[in-house]
Design an enzyme around this catalytic site. Sequence first.
Site, PDB file in Angstrom:
ATOM      1  N   SER A  65       1.578  13.502 -47.637  1.00  0.00           N
ATOM      2  CA  SER A  65       2.095  14.733 -48.247  1.00  0.00           C
ATOM      3  C   SER A  65       3.525  15.002 -47.845  1.00  0.00           C
ATOM      4  CB  SER A  65       1.249  15.961 -47.896  1.00  0.00           C
ATOM      5  OG  SER A  65       0.338  15.723 -46.881  1.00  0.00           O
ATOM      6  N   HIS A 118      -0.021  11.041 -54.665  1.00  0.00           N
ATOM      7  CA  HIS A 118      -0.354  12.237 -53.888  1.00  0.00           C
ATOM      8  C   HIS A 118      -1.400  13.057 -54.631  1.00  0.00           C
ATOM      9  CE1 HIS A 118       1.022  16.230 -51.897  1.00  0.00           C
ATOM     10  NE2 HIS A 118       0.119  15.623 -51.164  1.00  0.00           N
ATOM     11  N   GLU A 140       0.663  13.484 -58.004  1.00  0.00           N
ATOM     12  CA  GLU A 140       2.100  13.215 -58.009  1.00  0.00           C
ATOM     13  C   GLU A 140       2.278  11.715 -57.807  1.00  0.00           C
ATOM     14  OE1 GLU A 140       3.924  17.404 -56.218  1.00  0.00           O
ATOM     15  OE2 GLU A 140       3.490  15.789 -54.819  1.00  0.00           O
ATOM     16  N   ASN A 158       4.725  20.686 -52.733  1.00  0.00           N
ATOM     17  CA  ASN A 158       4.953  21.179 -51.379  1.00  0.00           C
ATOM     18  C   ASN A 158       6.374  21.675 -51.161  1.00  0.00           C
ATOM     19  OD1 ASN A 158       2.388  21.067 -50.365  1.00  0.00           O
ATOM     20  ND2 ASN A 158       2.562  18.945 -49.682  1.00  0.00           N
TER      21      ASN A 158
HETATM   22  P1  NAI Z   1      -8.485  13.695 -42.212  1.00  0.00           P
HETATM   23  O1  NAI Z   1      -8.101  13.964 -40.822  1.00  0.00           O
HETATM   24  O2  NAI Z   1      -9.601  14.487 -42.840  1.00  0.00           O
HETATM   25  O3  NAI Z   1      -8.870  12.144 -42.365  1.00  0.00           O
HETATM   26  C1  NAI Z   1      -8.107  11.093 -41.847  1.00  0.00           C
HETATM   27  C2  NAI Z   1      -9.050   9.927 -41.555  1.00  0.00           C
HETATM   28  O4  NAI Z   1      -8.275   8.771 -41.269  1.00  0.00           O
HETATM   29  C3  NAI Z   1      -9.965  10.151 -40.345  1.00  0.00           C
HETATM   30  O5  NAI Z   1     -11.308   9.955 -40.739  1.00  0.00           O
HETATM   31  C4  NAI Z   1      -9.526   9.087 -39.334  1.00  0.00           C
HETATM   32  O6  NAI Z   1     -10.612   8.556 -38.575  1.00  0.00           O
HETATM   33  C5  NAI Z   1      -8.942   8.036 -40.235  1.00  0.00           C
HETATM   34  N1  NAI Z   1      -7.960   7.155 -39.607  1.00  0.00           N
HETATM   35  C6  NAI Z   1      -6.935   7.497 -38.787  1.00  0.00           C
HETATM   36  N2  NAI Z   1      -6.241   6.388 -38.456  1.00  0.00           N
HETATM   37  C7  NAI Z   1      -6.827   5.340 -39.087  1.00  0.00           C
HETATM   38  C8  NAI Z   1      -6.557   3.956 -39.164  1.00  0.00           C
HETATM   39  N3  NAI Z   1      -5.526   3.416 -38.516  1.00  0.00           N
HETATM   40  N4  NAI Z   1      -7.361   3.168 -39.905  1.00  0.00           N
HETATM   41  C9  NAI Z   1      -8.419   3.701 -40.569  1.00  0.00           C
HETATM   42  N5  NAI Z   1      -8.717   5.015 -40.541  1.00  0.00           N
HETATM   43  C10 NAI Z   1      -7.926   5.824 -39.815  1.00  0.00           C
HETATM   44  O7  NAI Z   1      -7.149  13.843 -43.070  1.00  0.00           O
HETATM   45  P2  NAI Z   1      -6.952  14.262 -44.606  1.00  0.00           P
HETATM   46  O8  NAI Z   1      -6.813  15.736 -44.699  1.00  0.00           O
HETATM   47  O9  NAI Z   1      -7.950  13.554 -45.441  1.00  0.00           O
HETATM   48  O10 NAI Z   1      -5.491  13.661 -44.875  1.00  0.00           O
HETATM   49  C11 NAI Z   1      -5.266  12.275 -45.029  1.00  0.00           C
HETATM   50  C12 NAI Z   1      -3.894  12.062 -45.641  1.00  0.00           C
HETATM   51  O11 NAI Z   1      -3.818  12.742 -46.903  1.00  0.00           O
HETATM   52  C13 NAI Z   1      -2.736  12.577 -44.817  1.00  0.00           C
HETATM   53  O12 NAI Z   1      -1.649  11.714 -45.014  1.00  0.00           O
HETATM   54  C14 NAI Z   1      -2.462  13.943 -45.436  1.00  0.00           C
HETATM   55  O13 NAI Z   1      -1.144  14.357 -45.236  1.00  0.00           O
HETATM   56  C15 NAI Z   1      -2.722  13.647 -46.905  1.00  0.00           C
HETATM   57  N6  NAI Z   1      -3.074  14.794 -47.741  1.00  0.00           N
HETATM   58  C16 NAI Z   1      -3.929  15.759 -47.302  1.00  0.00           C
HETATM   59  C17 NAI Z   1      -4.282  16.816 -48.156  1.00  0.00           C
HETATM   60  C18 NAI Z   1      -5.256  17.855 -47.712  1.00  0.00           C
HETATM   61  O14 NAI Z   1      -5.345  18.899 -48.396  1.00  0.00           O
HETATM   62  N7  NAI Z   1      -6.017  17.668 -46.657  1.00  0.00           N
HETATM   63  C19 NAI Z   1      -3.734  16.910 -49.517  1.00  0.00           C
HETATM   64  C20 NAI Z   1      -2.914  15.783 -49.901  1.00  0.00           C
HETATM   65  C21 NAI Z   1      -2.579  14.789 -49.019  1.00  0.00           C
END
Ligand code: NAI
Length: 394
Positions: free
Chosen positions: A120, A141, A153, A191
Amino acid sequence: MDIGTRIGVVGAGTMGAGIAQLAATAGHQVALVDLSREALDRASTSMQQTFKRLVEKGRMDEARAESILGRIQFSDSIGAMKNAGLAIEAIVERLDAKSNLLRALEDTISEDAVIATNTSSLSIAALGAVLHHPERFLGLHFFNPAPVMQLVEVIPGVATEGRAIGAARNLMEVWGKSPVLAKDTPGFIVNRVARPYYGEALRIYDEGAADIATIDWAMREIGRFRMGPFELMDFIGHDVNYVVTRTVWEAMYFDPRFKPSLTQLRLLEAGRLGRKSGQGFYDYRPGAVAPQPQEDRLLGERIFERVLAMIVNEAADAVLYGVSTVDGIDAAMTLGVNYPKGPLAWADELGVKRIVAVLDGLMNEYDEDRYRVSPVLRRLSGSGGRFKEMRSHA
Ligand code: NAI
């Protein structure tokens, strides 16, 4: 470029699980990979519950639900996605972690597969630079929840080739999404343009011009936004919302328009993260009494106009710098964050002159760069033009 039937998703958190569900629903074989077994189990359980509810409500028959779930392979090794035509990473938002993963992914999947990041706030150019073939890398995105929200996006980096962009856009359309092309700039479209919704509301509150309940009331009742800025920040969580604001502000070379609020930082420091911690701007603990707004229509109109003018100003600047088109920006804000209207169509409706008058009034009062009028607004206001007329050639 043909993406084919196999999709790989890394990161089984909120976003990765949603994207995997979306891809499997569209008929793909999906490998969903996470380092953490617990995260994989949580994703699997939550998807099963989602489909169970859909079946109970009669929105999907059981056989279809089972076949969708059957198409998702949960794995703790990226080797599971070696045949994917598209790999999407949705792991933790850290440049080092994402860079390491992207390098490993490139070594795993085929040379002609497309690689995408769901970041993001990180730069697509910086993430792509770690790859041998950044020309097949771009940002996709998604918005939360990914299976529901229409907007994606699509963000090419400086090195991304047209055929990767075309293939990704087409695929998003096949998945039933509305892809909008955005330039690789801080916050992309949503954003960035949404920052003043929080930032200007915080500023009004910090100055003591109105309380949180009144500002929320004004934006809901007069602006028709689904949630007021303070309840929305509490919902998103101040850990996430404050960090996005700070990241965009820093990445924009500390442009005062994006300056974070100390009030929000204090909440974060105190651990009052919003709904999830029981307290934020509001108190969510049992028995707490919600503050009542001061339902003063005139004050409400002033609050609404000030916040909207700042959003429009940001959207106009995004047009100026080619972050997206007029239509792209309006679509992104309605489909990504449920704004009741696209900010630029809204400006046309209220009159660009009116928006400029509000901003000039603020500039006159504060004499801060934060309130300087976007040249696009100034030009349109001078010529009596409308954003609508810029649509075709923006
Ligand atoms: P989250 O914290 O819910 O999930 C991230 C997952 O990645 C975790 O399950 C973790 O164990 C795993 N992980 C971390 N390092 C890893 C690796 N090296 N290899 C494999 N798995 C790994 O995070 P979320 O909220 O799903 O966000 C993920 C991405 O999406 C981030 O880049 C965030 O900025 C982006 N994003 C989030 C939004 C939201 O509303 N939560 C909206 C749009 C984008």
